[in-house]
Design a protein around this motif. Structure first.
Motif, PDB file in Angstrom:
ATOM      1  N   GLN A 124       0.846  -1.198   0.000  1.00 52.92           N
ATOM      2  CA  GLN A 124       0.000   0.000   0.000  1.00 52.92           C
ATOM      3  C   GLN A 124       0.878   1.244   0.000  1.00 52.92           C
ATOM      4  OE1 GLN A 124      -2.101  -1.329   3.828  1.00 52.92           O
ATOM      5  NE2 GLN A 124      -2.145   0.882   4.071  1.00 52.92           N
ATOM      6  N   GLY A 125       0.238   2.414   0.121  1.00 55.05           N
ATOM      7  CA  GLY A 125       0.972   3.663  -0.060  1.00 55.05           C
ATOM      8  C   GLY A 125       2.102   3.892   0.921  1.00 55.05           C
ATOM      9  N   ARG A 126       1.858   3.600   2.197  1.00 53.20           N
ATOM     10  CA  ARG A 126       2.870   3.887   3.222  1.00 53.20           C
ATOM     11  C   ARG A 126       4.133   3.053   3.010  1.00 53.20           C
ATOM     12  NH1 ARG A 126      -1.103   2.634   7.957  1.00 53.20           N
ATOM     13  NH2 ARG A 126      -2.445   3.378   6.299  1.00 53.20           N
ATOM     14  N   ASP A 173       3.005  12.877  -3.628  1.00 52.50           N
ATOM     15  CA  ASP A 173       2.114  11.909  -2.994  1.00 52.50           C
ATOM     16  C   ASP A 173       0.899  11.892  -3.920  1.00 52.50           C
ATOM     17  OD1 ASP A 173       0.149  10.573  -1.644  1.00 52.50           O
ATOM     18  OD2 ASP A 173       0.665  11.388   0.321  1.00 52.50           O
ATOM     19  N   ARG A 187      -4.344  10.924  -4.534  1.00 49.35           N
ATOM     20  CA  ARG A 187      -5.617  11.410  -5.063  1.00 49.35           C
ATOM     21  C   ARG A 187      -5.410  12.254  -6.315  1.00 49.35           C
ATOM     22  NH1 ARG A 187      -6.210  11.151   0.300  1.00 49.35           N
ATOM     23  NH2 ARG A 187      -7.880   9.781   0.991  1.00 49.35           N
ATOM     24  N   SER A 196      -0.951   5.336  -3.296  1.00 50.48           N
ATOM     25  CA  SER A 196      -1.784   4.382  -2.566  1.00 50.48           C
ATOM     26  C   SER A 196      -2.881   3.929  -3.514  1.00 50.48           C
ATOM     27  CB  SER A 196      -2.392   5.037  -1.328  1.00 50.48           C
ATOM     28  OG  SER A 196      -3.383   4.179  -0.795  1.00 50.48           O
ATOM     29  N   LYS A 248      -6.858   4.395  -2.978  1.00 56.07           N
ATOM     30  CA  LYS A 248      -7.652   5.599  -3.235  1.00 56.07           C
ATOM     31  C   LYS A 248      -7.981   5.653  -4.731  1.00 56.07           C
ATOM     32  CE  LYS A 248      -6.033   6.262   1.020  1.00 56.07           C
ATOM     33  NZ  LYS A 248      -4.813   6.921   1.244  1.00 56.07           N
TER      34      LYS A 248
HETATM   35  C1  LIG Z   1      -3.919   7.049   2.373  1.00 57.75           C
HETATM   36  C2  LIG Z   1      -2.847   7.995   2.164  1.00 57.75           C
HETATM   37  C3  LIG Z   1      -1.514   7.608   2.237  1.00 57.75           C
HETATM   38  C4  LIG Z   1      -1.063   6.232   2.695  1.00 57.75           C
HETATM   39  O1  LIG Z   1      -1.534   5.218   1.886  1.00 57.75           O
HETATM   40  P1  LIG Z   1      -1.914   3.781   2.490  1.00 57.75           P
HETATM   41  O2  LIG Z   1      -2.267   2.986   1.281  1.00 57.75           O
HETATM   42  O3  LIG Z   1      -3.060   3.974   3.421  1.00 57.75           O
HETATM   43  O4  LIG Z   1      -0.718   3.246   3.190  1.00 57.75           O
HETATM   44  C5  LIG Z   1      -0.555   8.564   1.954  1.00 57.75           C
HETATM   45  N1  LIG Z   1      -0.874   9.819   1.621  1.00 57.75           N
HETATM   46  C6  LIG Z   1      -2.149  10.223   1.540  1.00 57.75           C
HETATM   47  C7  LIG Z   1      -2.458  11.630   1.156  1.00 57.75           C
HETATM   48  C8  LIG Z   1      -3.185   9.341   1.815  1.00 57.75           C
HETATM   49  O5  LIG Z   1      -4.434   9.769   1.772  1.00 57.75           O
END
Ligand SMILES: *Cc1c(COP(=O)(O)O)cnc(C)c1O
Length: 456
Positions: free
Chosen positions: A98-100, A214, A217, A254, A257
């Motif tokens: 995932q994103g983190r 990042d 979105r 991520s 989203k």
């Molecule tokens: C959700 C999110 C992340 C982290 O992504 P995960 O998939 O939840 O680990 C990082 N940055 C933003 C802006 C997010 O909304």
């Protein structure tokens, strides 16, 4: 009708039901007044997050049967890689669960202890990984972003003067990179303009500082550019997304989203050396560089989700759903952050609960009371989420003390949004009865996930 009808029809349903008020009082008490700790079955409408809560399409589900679950060299990774390269324009793709996890890799390969990372506001997990790798995060977003009352477009923009001053003060060599979030979650889902991306890139190029987005979105951000930035009205979402990333050296994504799936993510890069380093770390933390913690079927669904997210009808419907909820609350004089952002409506808890001080955790108190009154789950994005200063141990008291009503993608209808709005409007009529909270258990890291509270 003052909104566009859904650009899809329903093929499969999931039943939901509302517990009685007495049961909800019991449940929120058992959850330590933390909406994260509620059980999903005790919730009627779940607006905790839009992360991984997406409804997938029939095409995504069908593609999952074609998952190639090879340990290495999965065909689904090839499709994901080609799709991400094609849509975003980056050379290298490193998959992560995932994103983190992508943030972890990026921080590991770019940060030297003692350096700085500058960005537009902060995100919880992003800042965590930056700090864990020894850098200090500096917020260089424009001042309007911290003002809930300031209704200006592209409120997520970086303040170039702040960035210039930081470079002068700290020296370019001490800045690991710029982290530009598109859109800015904690500012209220606020977008960044194409002009700002261009300007940030030009400034950073001059000083040899890398810029990473990042990208979580990015499709929502592209919609705002199409709608509001001069010259983009006739440009497709896909072309706007491509241009946005042309001003970056890479991004963390991520998939939960804007890739319209339930799990997944990736790190994208242009620099070969960084890519090789990321591949060395990904095997330790995630898995082979051809799956990075995802199954073959996950990667397949994500590749298709990324393509579906570029469709104008999809993203228009999403943004206008969020706006519908926000405008309905606003019409009842409920204080919300404006402009209404891309993924959520943010209630301004300081003004919703003027009788509570920030120490009394007004946003946490409001979120728990919304559940109690309506069965709707929301999330605190205020003092509890902001955490404590590592050195002074004092609470950060952010200017924005908010409750986020996050709309999952393709999940709820306008009737659900009416239910949410009516419940919050009724609560607003008796807002002085909202009681403040205090911590009874406070974890050291990312405390908002598992903290527990009691009424003061
Ligand atoms: C959700 C999110 C992340 C982290 O992504 P995960 O998939 O939840 O680990 C990082 N940055 C933003 C802006 C997010 O909304």
């Amino acid at each position: 009708m003052n909104y566009p009808a859904e650009p899809y029809r329903i093929k499969s349903i999931e039943s939901i039901s509302l517990l009685s008020r007495e049961e909800r009082i019991k449940k929120i008490h058992q959850a330590g007044y933390n909406t994260f700790l509620l059980s999903s079955q005790d919730i009627y409408i779940d607006l905790l997050t839009d992360s991984g809560t997406n409804a997938m399409s029939d095409k995504q589900w069908a593609s999952m049967m074609t998952g190639d679950e090879a340990y290495s060299g999965s065909q689904n990774f090839e499709l994901l890689k080609k799709t991400a390269q094609h849509l975003f324009g980056f050379k290298y793709i490193v998959p992560t669960h995932q994103g983190r996890a992508a943030e972890n890799l990026l921080s590991l390969i770019t940060i030297k202890p003692g350096q700085y990372v500058a960005g537009n506001m902060y995100f919880t997990t992003t800042r965590f990984h930056i700090e864990k790798n020894g850098a200090t995060f500096i917020d260089v977003i424009n001042d309007d972003a911290h003002d809930a009352m300031s209704n200006v477009p592209f409120k997520g923009n970086i303040d170039l003067d702040k960035l210039k001053q930081l470079i002068e003060e700290k020296g370019a060599e001490n800045i690991a990179y710029i982290c530009l979030a598109i859109t800015v979650n904690l500012a209220g889902g606020q977008p960044v303009s194409m002009q700002n991306m261009r300007d940030v890139k030009a400034l950073c190029e001059k000083h040899h500082i890398r810029v990473f987005y990042d990208a979580t979105r990015c499709v929502e951000n592209a919609y705002f550019i199409k709608e509001q930035e001069a010259g983009y009205q006739d440009v497709s979402i896909k072309e706007i997304v491509h241009e946005m990333f042309s001003y970056a050296d890479g991004c963390t994504m991520s998939g939960k989203k804007d890739c319209l799936v339930n799990i997944g993510g990736f790190l994208a890069l242009n620099n070969q050396q960084l890519f090789e380093q990321a591949c060395e770390w990904v095997v330790a933390y995630e898995g082979m560089p051809s799956y990075g913690g995802m199954t073959g079927r996950d990667m397949s669904a994500m590749a298709i989700g990324m393509q579906e997210a570029m469709q104008f009808e999809y993203i228009q419907h999403r943004i206008l759903q969020v706006r519908y909820l926000g405008n309905k609350l606003k019409a009842a004089n409920i204080p919300i952050i404006e402009p209404i952002g891309g993924h959520a409506v943010f209630l301004d808890a300081k003004h919703f609960c003027p009788h509570l001080t920030q120490e009394q955790l007004p946003a946490q108190s409001l979120a728990t009371r919304i559940y109690l009154e309506t069965g709707v789950r929301t999330i605190e994005r205020g003092t509890v989420s902001a955490g404590r200063d590592k050195i002074t141990k004092k609470n950060y008291f952010p200017k924005l003390e908010t409750v986020r009503l996050t709309i999952p993608r393709r999940v709820y209808t306008y009737a659900h949004l009416d239910f949410v709005a009516d419940g919050i409007i009724a609560l607003y009529q008796q807002k002085e009865t909202i009681q403040g909270l205090k911590f009874t258990y406070e974890p050291k890291q990312l405390r908002f996930f598992t903290a527990r509270f009691a009424y003061i």
